[in-house]
Write a protein that holds these residues in place. Structure first.
Motif, PDB file in Angstrom:
ATOM      1  N   GLY A  63       0.812  -1.209   0.000  1.00  0.00           N
ATOM      2  CA  GLY A  63       0.000   0.000   0.000  1.00  0.00           C
ATOM      3  C   GLY A  63       0.845   1.258   0.000  1.00  0.00           C
ATOM      4  O   GLY A  63       0.583   2.211  -0.748  1.00  0.00           O
ATOM      5  N   GLN A  64       1.892   1.280   0.830  1.00  0.00           N
ATOM      6  CA  GLN A  64       2.780   2.441   0.905  1.00  0.00           C
ATOM      7  C   GLN A  64       3.551   2.624  -0.400  1.00  0.00           C
ATOM      8  O   GLN A  64       3.785   3.748  -0.847  1.00  0.00           O
ATOM      9  CB  GLN A  64       3.755   2.292   2.071  1.00  0.00           C
ATOM     10  CG  GLN A  64       4.566   3.542   2.377  1.00  0.00           C
ATOM     11  CD  GLN A  64       3.688   4.744   2.668  1.00  0.00           C
ATOM     12  OE1 GLN A  64       2.814   4.689   3.522  1.00  0.00           O
ATOM     13  NE2 GLN A  64       3.920   5.845   1.953  1.00  0.00           N
ATOM     14  N   THR A  65       3.935   1.508  -1.032  1.00  0.00           N
ATOM     15  CA  THR A  65       4.621   1.573  -2.321  1.00  0.00           C
ATOM     16  C   THR A  65       3.723   2.218  -3.376  1.00  0.00           C
ATOM     17  O   THR A  65       4.156   3.086  -4.137  1.00  0.00           O
ATOM     18  CB  THR A  65       5.027   0.161  -2.787  1.00  0.00           C
ATOM     19  OG1 THR A  65       5.925  -0.400  -1.824  1.00  0.00           O
ATOM     20  CG2 THR A  65       5.697   0.188  -4.148  1.00  0.00           C
ATOM     21  N   ILE A 153      -3.543   2.223 -10.058  1.00  0.00           N
ATOM     22  CA  ILE A 153      -2.173   1.919  -9.618  1.00  0.00           C
ATOM     23  C   ILE A 153      -2.209   1.018  -8.383  1.00  0.00           C
ATOM     24  O   ILE A 153      -1.454   0.040  -8.285  1.00  0.00           O
ATOM     25  CB  ILE A 153      -1.395   3.215  -9.311  1.00  0.00           C
ATOM     26  CG1 ILE A 153      -1.155   4.019 -10.588  1.00  0.00           C
ATOM     27  CG2 ILE A 153      -0.066   2.907  -8.608  1.00  0.00           C
ATOM     28  CD1 ILE A 153      -0.293   3.326 -11.623  1.00  0.00           C
ATOM     29  N   ILE A 154      -3.090   1.330  -7.429  1.00  0.00           N
ATOM     30  CA  ILE A 154      -3.197   0.505  -6.210  1.00  0.00           C
ATOM     31  C   ILE A 154      -3.667  -0.905  -6.578  1.00  0.00           C
ATOM     32  O   ILE A 154      -3.161  -1.903  -6.046  1.00  0.00           O
ATOM     33  CB  ILE A 154      -4.147   1.151  -5.187  1.00  0.00           C
ATOM     34  CG1 ILE A 154      -3.642   2.545  -4.795  1.00  0.00           C
ATOM     35  CG2 ILE A 154      -4.262   0.278  -3.928  1.00  0.00           C
ATOM     36  CD1 ILE A 154      -4.593   3.327  -3.907  1.00  0.00           C
ATOM     37  N   GLY A 155      -4.627  -0.995  -7.499  1.00  0.00           N
ATOM     38  CA  GLY A 155      -5.089  -2.304  -7.962  1.00  0.00           C
ATOM     39  C   GLY A 155      -3.986  -3.080  -8.653  1.00  0.00           C
ATOM     40  O   GLY A 155      -3.863  -4.305  -8.491  1.00  0.00           O
ATOM     41  N   THR A 156      -3.147  -2.375  -9.419  1.00  0.00           N
ATOM     42  CA  THR A 156      -2.011  -3.022 -10.101  1.00  0.00           C
ATOM     43  C   THR A 156      -1.018  -3.585  -9.093  1.00  0.00           C
ATOM     44  O   THR A 156      -0.527  -4.709  -9.247  1.00  0.00           O
ATOM     45  CB  THR A 156      -1.304  -2.010 -11.029  1.00  0.00           C
ATOM     46  OG1 THR A 156      -2.238  -1.505 -11.980  1.00  0.00           O
ATOM     47  CG2 THR A 156      -0.140  -2.656 -11.766  1.00  0.00           C
ATOM     48  N   VAL A 157      -0.725  -2.819  -8.046  1.00  0.00           N
ATOM     49  CA  VAL A 157       0.186  -3.289  -6.998  1.00  0.00           C
ATOM     50  C   VAL A 157      -0.401  -4.520  -6.294  1.00  0.00           C
ATOM     51  O   VAL A 157       0.318  -5.468  -5.980  1.00  0.00           O
ATOM     52  CB  VAL A 157       0.486  -2.164  -5.990  1.00  0.00           C
ATOM     53  CG1 VAL A 157       1.217  -2.701  -4.764  1.00  0.00           C
ATOM     54  CG2 VAL A 157       1.326  -1.070  -6.651  1.00  0.00           C
ATOM     55  N   SER A 158      -1.714  -4.516  -6.076  1.00  0.00           N
ATOM     56  CA  SER A 158      -2.379  -5.682  -5.461  1.00  0.00           C
ATOM     57  C   SER A 158      -2.177  -6.932  -6.312  1.00  0.00           C
ATOM     58  O   SER A 158      -1.842  -8.004  -5.798  1.00  0.00           O
ATOM     59  CB  SER A 158      -3.880  -5.414  -5.295  1.00  0.00           C
ATOM     60  OG  SER A 158      -4.119  -4.394  -4.361  1.00  0.00           O
ATOM     61  N   LEU A 159      -2.391  -6.779  -7.623  1.00  0.00           N
ATOM     62  CA  LEU A 159      -2.234  -7.922  -8.515  1.00  0.00           C
ATOM     63  C   LEU A 159      -0.773  -8.348  -8.616  1.00  0.00           C
ATOM     64  O   LEU A 159      -0.475  -9.544  -8.683  1.00  0.00           O
ATOM     65  CB  LEU A 159      -2.785  -7.599  -9.908  1.00  0.00           C
ATOM     66  CG  LEU A 159      -2.740  -8.738 -10.937  1.00  0.00           C
ATOM     67  CD1 LEU A 159      -3.422  -9.995 -10.404  1.00  0.00           C
ATOM     68  CD2 LEU A 159      -3.380  -8.306 -12.248  1.00  0.00           C
ATOM     69  N   ILE A 202      -4.425  -6.563   2.475  1.00  0.00           N
ATOM     70  CA  ILE A 202      -3.167  -6.083   3.050  1.00  0.00           C
ATOM     71  C   ILE A 202      -2.740  -4.785   2.369  1.00  0.00           C
ATOM     72  O   ILE A 202      -2.293  -3.833   3.015  1.00  0.00           O
ATOM     73  CB  ILE A 202      -2.065  -7.157   2.916  1.00  0.00           C
ATOM     74  CG1 ILE A 202      -2.405  -8.390   3.757  1.00  0.00           C
ATOM     75  CG2 ILE A 202      -0.698  -6.606   3.331  1.00  0.00           C
ATOM     76  CD1 ILE A 202      -1.545  -9.612   3.457  1.00  0.00           C
ATOM     77  N   THR A 203      -2.908  -4.737   1.043  1.00  0.00           N
ATOM     78  CA  THR A 203      -2.520  -3.554   0.270  1.00  0.00           C
ATOM     79  C   THR A 203      -3.316  -2.330   0.692  1.00  0.00           C
ATOM     80  O   THR A 203      -2.743  -1.264   0.980  1.00  0.00           O
ATOM     81  CB  THR A 203      -2.714  -3.810  -1.238  1.00  0.00           C
ATOM     82  OG1 THR A 203      -1.940  -4.951  -1.633  1.00  0.00           O
ATOM     83  CG2 THR A 203      -2.276  -2.601  -2.056  1.00  0.00           C
ATOM     84  N   TYR A 204      -4.643  -2.466   0.722  1.00  0.00           N
ATOM     85  CA  TYR A 204      -5.486  -1.312   1.070  1.00  0.00           C
ATOM     86  C   TYR A 204      -5.336  -0.918   2.537  1.00  0.00           C
ATOM     87  O   TYR A 204      -5.382   0.272   2.866  1.00  0.00           O
ATOM     88  CB  TYR A 204      -6.946  -1.610   0.721  1.00  0.00           C
ATOM     89  CG  TYR A 204      -7.205  -1.532  -0.763  1.00  0.00           C
ATOM     90  CD1 TYR A 204      -7.374  -0.298  -1.391  1.00  0.00           C
ATOM     91  CD2 TYR A 204      -7.235  -2.676  -1.546  1.00  0.00           C
ATOM     92  CE1 TYR A 204      -7.578  -0.218  -2.757  1.00  0.00           C
ATOM     93  CE2 TYR A 204      -7.435  -2.607  -2.907  1.00  0.00           C
ATOM     94  CZ  TYR A 204      -7.603  -1.376  -3.518  1.00  0.00           C
ATOM     95  OH  TYR A 204      -7.796  -1.295  -4.875  1.00  0.00           O
ATOM     96  N   TRP A 205      -5.135  -1.895   3.395  1.00  0.00           N
ATOM     97  CA  TRP A 205      -4.920  -1.592   4.811  1.00  0.00           C
ATOM     98  C   TRP A 205      -3.619  -0.806   4.983  1.00  0.00           C
ATOM     99  O   TRP A 205      -3.573   0.201   5.700  1.00  0.00           O
ATOM    100  CB  TRP A 205      -4.864  -2.886   5.618  1.00  0.00           C
ATOM    101  CG  TRP A 205      -4.971  -2.662   7.097  1.00  0.00           C
ATOM    102  CD1 TRP A 205      -3.972  -2.285   7.955  1.00  0.00           C
ATOM    103  CD2 TRP A 205      -6.157  -2.773   7.891  1.00  0.00           C
ATOM    104  NE1 TRP A 205      -4.452  -2.173   9.237  1.00  0.00           N
ATOM    105  CE2 TRP A 205      -5.804  -2.458   9.230  1.00  0.00           C
ATOM    106  CE3 TRP A 205      -7.476  -3.120   7.612  1.00  0.00           C
ATOM    107  CZ2 TRP A 205      -6.714  -2.477  10.271  1.00  0.00           C
ATOM    108  CZ3 TRP A 205      -8.394  -3.145   8.654  1.00  0.00           C
ATOM    109  CH2 TRP A 205      -8.014  -2.818   9.959  1.00  0.00           C
ATOM    110  N   ASN A 206      -2.565  -1.256   4.310  1.00  0.00           N
ATOM    111  CA  ASN A 206      -1.272  -0.595   4.370  1.00  0.00           C
ATOM    112  C   ASN A 206      -1.312   0.815   3.761  1.00  0.00           C
ATOM    113  O   ASN A 206      -0.638   1.731   4.237  1.00  0.00           O
ATOM    114  CB  ASN A 206      -0.227  -1.459   3.649  1.00  0.00           C
ATOM    115  CG  ASN A 206       1.182  -0.920   3.750  1.00  0.00           C
ATOM    116  OD1 ASN A 206       1.837  -0.701   2.741  1.00  0.00           O
ATOM    117  ND2 ASN A 206       1.678  -0.697   4.955  1.00  0.00           N
TER     118      ASN A 206
END
Length: 243
Positions: A63-65, A153-159, A202-206
């Motif tokens: 998430g921070q990334t 972008i956040i969705g891309t990092v999740s994937l 984890i991504t969205y929480w972070n």
């Protein structure tokens, strides 16, 4: 003092890089030493260091990334879309080797059809996850005031995180084919699968833990998963019915 001119575009240079075209100012004559040091070893080190740096940050602080990238801190990371394609290719290769070396299973015709369907359209299903995450998160996390492209972008990092875990799982599954360690690696396989399911959460929480209370973030993430589950099932059924 004579001003230095860029050898690429001719503009004056005052720093390490040309402000007009971006070329480095120290483009001296190529020698065997500079070829090995800068062009060969330097390029390999730069690409590999950036690649693994990006993988590390996505794995441990996704998430921070994503939020750093959105905020403009991009030079330290590899391009996320290019990385997505590379990791997907590695996953296809890993799955191919697992199928090649794993014992042959006798499957019913219906199960075989479903398996072939998901094998054929896995790329489509996976890449649909990004816009689905982006659109759902755009409405669920309105307070953050990000546009749809930034949620993309956040969705891309999740994937990307899911694909990293899938690739690790392929390696674990291949090692698990060796009978003496198969039970241990079957257990590790289950843990990795669980982490891959939880990775978007984890991504969205972070990413948003400083902007929402724990309860506020929890119900939004749960709703996101419900929406994703319903939408993924609907898309899979539609694709299966059509093709």
């Amino acid at each position: 003092m004579n001003k230095k001119s860029c050898l690429n575009c001719g503009h004056s240079i005052s720093g390490e890089y040309c402000s007009h075209c971006g070329q480095k100012s120290d483009t001296s004559r190529i020698t065997p030493h500079s070829l090995i040091k800068n062009d060969i070893l330097g390029s390999i080190w730069h690409v590999e260091a950036k690649f693994f740096h990006t993988l590390k940050h996505i794995s441990f602080r996704p998430g921070q990334t994503a939020m750093d990238y959105i905020a403009g801190k991009r030079i330290r990371y590899s391009n996320f879309i290019s990385l997505l394609l590379i990791l997907f290719g590695f996953n296809v290769l890993g799955y191919h080797f697992y199928e090649k070396f794993s014992p042959t299973e006798v499957l019913s015709e219906d199960i075989l059809d479903i398996k072939n369907f998901f094998s054929k359209y896995s790329k489509t299903i996976l890449f649909v996850i990004i816009p689905m995450l982006a659109i759902n998160a755009y409405f669920l996390f309105k307070r953050i005031n990000l546009n749809i492209a930034e949620h993309f972008i956040i969705g891309t990092v999740s994937l990307l995180g899911i694909l990293i875990l899938f690739l690790f799982d392929d390696i674990v599954s291949l090692i698990g084919l060796w009978k003496p360690v198969s039970k241990i690696f079957d257990f590790i396989d289950k843990i990795i699968f669980g982490l891959s399911v939880l990775f978007p959460a984890i991504t969205y929480w972070n990413a948003f833990k400083k902007s929402y209370s724990k309860s506020g973030l929890l119900w939004r993430v749960l709703v996101l998963y419900v929406l994703m589950g319903v939408e993924s099932t609907a898309i899979s059924l539609i694709l299966y019915a059509i093709f």
